[in-house]
Write an enzyme that holds these catalytic residues in place. Structure first.
Site, PDB file in Angstrom:
ATOM      1  N   ASP A  95      39.372  29.915  40.090  1.00 20.73           N
ATOM      2  CA  ASP A  95      39.842  29.644  38.645  1.00 20.73           C
ATOM      3  C   ASP A  95      41.101  28.768  38.733  1.00 20.73           C
ATOM      4  O   ASP A  95      42.192  29.213  39.305  1.00 20.73           O
ATOM      5  CB  ASP A  95      40.467  31.107  38.086  1.00 20.73           C
ATOM      6  CG  ASP A  95      40.947  30.962  36.754  1.00 20.73           C
ATOM      7  OD1 ASP A  95      40.112  31.304  35.845  1.00 20.73           O
ATOM      8  OD2 ASP A  95      41.983  30.552  36.515  1.00 20.73           O
ATOM      9  N   TYR A 132      47.908  23.389  35.925  1.00 22.98           N
ATOM     10  CA  TYR A 132      48.303  23.634  37.337  1.00 22.98           C
ATOM     11  C   TYR A 132      48.535  22.569  38.251  1.00 22.98           C
ATOM     12  O   TYR A 132      49.073  22.427  39.420  1.00 22.98           O
ATOM     13  CB  TYR A 132      47.420  24.615  38.154  1.00 22.98           C
ATOM     14  CG  TYR A 132      46.944  26.093  37.559  1.00 22.98           C
ATOM     15  CD1 TYR A 132      47.531  26.589  36.451  1.00 22.98           C
ATOM     16  CD2 TYR A 132      45.973  26.825  37.648  1.00 22.98           C
ATOM     17  CE1 TYR A 132      47.518  27.781  35.689  1.00 22.98           C
ATOM     18  CE2 TYR A 132      45.805  27.782  37.398  1.00 22.98           C
ATOM     19  CZ  TYR A 132      46.397  28.291  36.140  1.00 22.98           C
ATOM     20  OH  TYR A 132      45.967  29.721  35.817  1.00 22.98           O
ATOM     21  N   LYS A 189      40.864  25.178  32.411  1.00 17.96           N
ATOM     22  CA  LYS A 189      41.397  25.695  31.203  1.00 17.96           C
ATOM     23  C   LYS A 189      42.061  24.288  30.533  1.00 17.96           C
ATOM     24  O   LYS A 189      42.551  23.480  31.188  1.00 17.96           O
ATOM     25  CB  LYS A 189      42.541  26.509  31.300  1.00 17.96           C
ATOM     26  CG  LYS A 189      42.027  27.686  32.202  1.00 17.96           C
ATOM     27  CD  LYS A 189      43.043  28.821  32.378  1.00 17.96           C
ATOM     28  CE  LYS A 189      42.760  29.855  33.276  1.00 17.96           C
ATOM     29  NZ  LYS A 189      43.275  29.443  34.872  1.00 17.96           N
ATOM     30  N   HIS A 198      43.527  27.423  26.951  1.00 21.02           N
ATOM     31  CA  HIS A 198      44.561  28.367  27.674  1.00 21.02           C
ATOM     32  C   HIS A 198      45.323  29.032  27.046  1.00 21.02           C
ATOM     33  O   HIS A 198      45.862  30.272  27.436  1.00 21.02           O
ATOM     34  CB  HIS A 198      45.336  27.264  28.570  1.00 21.02           C
ATOM     35  CG  HIS A 198      45.969  27.834  29.818  1.00 21.02           C
ATOM     36  ND1 HIS A 198      46.153  26.783  30.819  1.00 21.02           N
ATOM     37  CD2 HIS A 198      46.499  28.883  30.256  1.00 21.02           C
ATOM     38  CE1 HIS A 198      46.603  27.371  31.834  1.00 21.02           C
ATOM     39  NE2 HIS A 198      46.865  28.624  31.552  1.00 21.02           N
ATOM     40  N   ARG A 221      45.493  37.311  53.421  1.00 22.58           N
ATOM     41  CA  ARG A 221      45.563  37.913  52.165  1.00 22.58           C
ATOM     42  C   ARG A 221      44.396  37.601  51.262  1.00 22.58           C
ATOM     43  O   ARG A 221      43.849  38.469  50.811  1.00 22.58           O
ATOM     44  CB  ARG A 221      46.838  38.099  51.412  1.00 22.58           C
ATOM     45  CG  ARG A 221      48.117  38.793  52.196  1.00 22.58           C
ATOM     46  CD  ARG A 221      49.078  38.907  51.453  1.00 22.58           C
ATOM     47  NE  ARG A 221      49.991  37.680  51.554  1.00 22.58           N
ATOM     48  CZ  ARG A 221      50.898  37.135  52.452  1.00 22.58           C
ATOM     49  NH1 ARG A 221      50.995  38.100  53.436  1.00 22.58           N
ATOM     50  NH2 ARG A 221      51.507  36.178  52.556  1.00 22.58           N
ATOM     51  N   ASN A 247      41.832  40.429  50.003  1.00 24.97           N
ATOM     52  CA  ASN A 247      41.835  40.784  48.440  1.00 24.97           C
ATOM     53  C   ASN A 247      40.177  40.735  48.002  1.00 24.97           C
ATOM     54  O   ASN A 247      40.165  41.265  46.913  1.00 24.97           O
ATOM     55  CB  ASN A 247      42.548  39.574  47.509  1.00 24.97           C
ATOM     56  CG  ASN A 247      43.999  39.762  47.671  1.00 24.97           C
ATOM     57  OD1 ASN A 247      44.397  40.682  48.292  1.00 24.97           O
ATOM     58  ND2 ASN A 247      44.930  38.707  47.316  1.00 24.97           N
TER      59      ASN A 247
HETATM   60  P1  A2P Z   1      50.981  35.186  49.016  1.00 29.62           P
HETATM   61  O1  A2P Z   1      50.310  33.655  48.448  1.00 29.62           O
HETATM   62  O2  A2P Z   1      52.092  34.688  49.930  1.00 29.62           O
HETATM   63  O3  A2P Z   1      50.040  35.962  49.481  1.00 29.62           O
HETATM   64  P2  A2P Z   1      49.192  37.502  41.140  1.00 29.62           P
HETATM   65  O4  A2P Z   1      47.754  37.112  41.796  1.00 29.62           O
HETATM   66  O5  A2P Z   1      49.571  38.887  40.502  1.00 29.62           O
HETATM   67  O6  A2P Z   1      49.933  36.447  40.380  1.00 29.62           O
HETATM   68  O7  A2P Z   1      49.963  37.614  42.743  1.00 29.62           O
HETATM   69  C1  A2P Z   1      50.085  36.520  43.392  1.00 29.62           C
HETATM   70  C2  A2P Z   1      51.345  36.859  44.362  1.00 29.62           C
HETATM   71  O8  A2P Z   1      51.051  38.303  45.021  1.00 29.62           O
HETATM   72  C3  A2P Z   1      51.444  35.773  45.440  1.00 29.62           C
HETATM   73  O9  A2P Z   1      52.909  35.781  45.575  1.00 29.62           O
HETATM   74  C4  A2P Z   1      50.868  36.207  46.715  1.00 29.62           C
HETATM   75  O10 A2P Z   1      51.623  35.636  47.756  1.00 29.62           O
HETATM   76  C5  A2P Z   1      50.935  37.752  46.465  1.00 29.62           C
HETATM   77  N1  A2P Z   1      49.641  38.515  47.304  1.00 29.62           N
HETATM   78  C6  A2P Z   1      48.371  38.032  47.004  1.00 29.62           C
HETATM   79  N2  A2P Z   1      47.520  38.780  47.661  1.00 29.62           N
HETATM   80  C7  A2P Z   1      48.564  39.641  48.192  1.00 29.62           C
HETATM   81  C8  A2P Z   1      48.198  40.951  49.070  1.00 29.62           C
HETATM   82  N3  A2P Z   1      46.981  41.371  49.420  1.00 29.62           N
HETATM   83  N4  A2P Z   1      49.352  41.565  49.335  1.00 29.62           N
HETATM   84  C9  A2P Z   1      50.679  41.199  49.230  1.00 29.62           C
HETATM   85  N5  A2P Z   1      50.904  40.102  48.471  1.00 29.62           N
HETATM   86  C10 A2P Z   1      49.824  39.637  48.106  1.00 29.62           C
END
Ligand code: A2P
Length: 278
Positions: A46, A51, A76, A109, A238, A242
């Site tokens: 996405d 961006y 978007k 958007h 991460r 996720n």
């Molecule tokens: P990073 O890029 O260092 O992983 P959102 O999607 O709600 O906007 O959140 C994005 C933020 O959450 C980014 O700063 C990202 O940092 C962090 N983030 C993404 N996945 C994780 C995870 N599994 N655990 C902790 N922080 C995460």
């Protein structure tokens, strides 16, 4: 390798329920994160014109060994481009940056109620879908009245409404309204932007119980609420973590506990007043 289930939108198009968000990543970071995500099993990315990283996402898609129809791409329309003709031009510009023949999902958007151009913009979206240039059309940051106005004007209901939504800003009413119209809610900033939400003790407790992280518990909460969810990360571990949220289930007790997390409100702008670039 985990894979997100598909959700069927109101126009019959299927969208993977979890995708990679790339907000705030520069072009190279978006490329690297997209490559890592596709390798980890993601099939949905996405992005947005504003961006500034559509080209990076497009490069990752072009270089992937996956067939084009195995990857779902959303972009978007930015606020300055709202209006009928300007939307058609902006779409061409985004597609050139993405390097794609056909887009999977195009979103307005922001509604920009003061600019009052979202109805004309939506008519251009309907045309783009009719012409087959985009498979599915939707909106982002629309409130109930904005949704109703574009449906009344064209008879075409958006397939999704992508809104800020996380357990401490659960948007229950708006999500319910969308569900009533068969509009899928997509959650942006699903992890609360990686801030205070992640350290809520209740989430760590639930995480420990399931042998998962707090972030995975939050993402699972979105999935079980039938939202499409697009967490962002620039960290390959991460990114993989996720997507690994399809091998456990939050039980009623977990869901009740999450429902009691205090509602601290939105982190981003209010769609009613946001007028950047209008
Ligand atoms: P990073 O890029 O260092 O992983 P959102 O999607 O709600 O906007 O959140 C994005 C933020 O959450 C980014 O700063 C990202 O940092 C962090 N983030 C993404 N996945 C994780 C995870 N599994 N655990 C902790 N922080 C995460």
């Amino acid at each position: 390798m985990p894979h997100a289930p598909l959700i069927t939108l109101n126009d019959g198009i299927q969208i993977p329920q979890l995708g990679l968000g790339v907000w705030q990543l520069d072009d190279d970071q978006a490329y690297a994160s997209s490559v890592a995500a596709l390798k980890a099993g993601y099939r949905h990315i996405d992005t947005a014109m504003i961006y500034g990283n559509e080209a990076g996402v497009g490069r990752a898609v072009a270089e992937s060994e996956l067939a084009r129809d195995e990857i779902f791409i959303t972009t978007k329309l930015w606020n300055t481009d709202q209006g009928y003709d300007s939307t058609l031009r902006a779409f061409d510009a985004s597609m050139a940056k993405l390097g794609l023949e056909q887009l999977d999902l195009y979103l307005i958007h922001w509604a920009l109620p003061k600019k009052n151009a979202y109805r004309e913009t939506w008519k251009a979206f309907v045309r783009l879908q009719e012409e087959g240039r985009v498979r599915s059309i939707g909106v982002s940051n629309f409130h109930a009245d904005h949704l109703q106005h574009i449906i009344d004007e064209t008879g075409v209901t958006p397939s999704v409404n992508q809104i800020e939504l996380h357990p401490d800003f659960a948007q229950v009413e708006l999500a319910k309204f969308c569900k009533g119209l068969n509009i899928v809610t997509e959650s942006w900033s699903p992890l609360g932007q990686g801030g205070a939400l992640l350290s809520q003790p209740v989430l760590s407790q639930i995480a420990e119980k399931h042998g998962k992280s707090a972030a995975q518990v939050i993402l699972r909460w979105h999935i079980q609420n039938q939202h499409v969810v697009i967490p962002r990360s620039s960290n390959p571990e991460r990114i993989a973590q996720n997507l690994d949220v399809f091998d456990f289930v939050l039980d009623d007790q977990d869901l009740q506990a999450i429902a009691h997390i205090p509602q601290t409100g939105r982190l981003g702008p209010n769609p009613e007043t946001f007028d950047m670039g209008a």
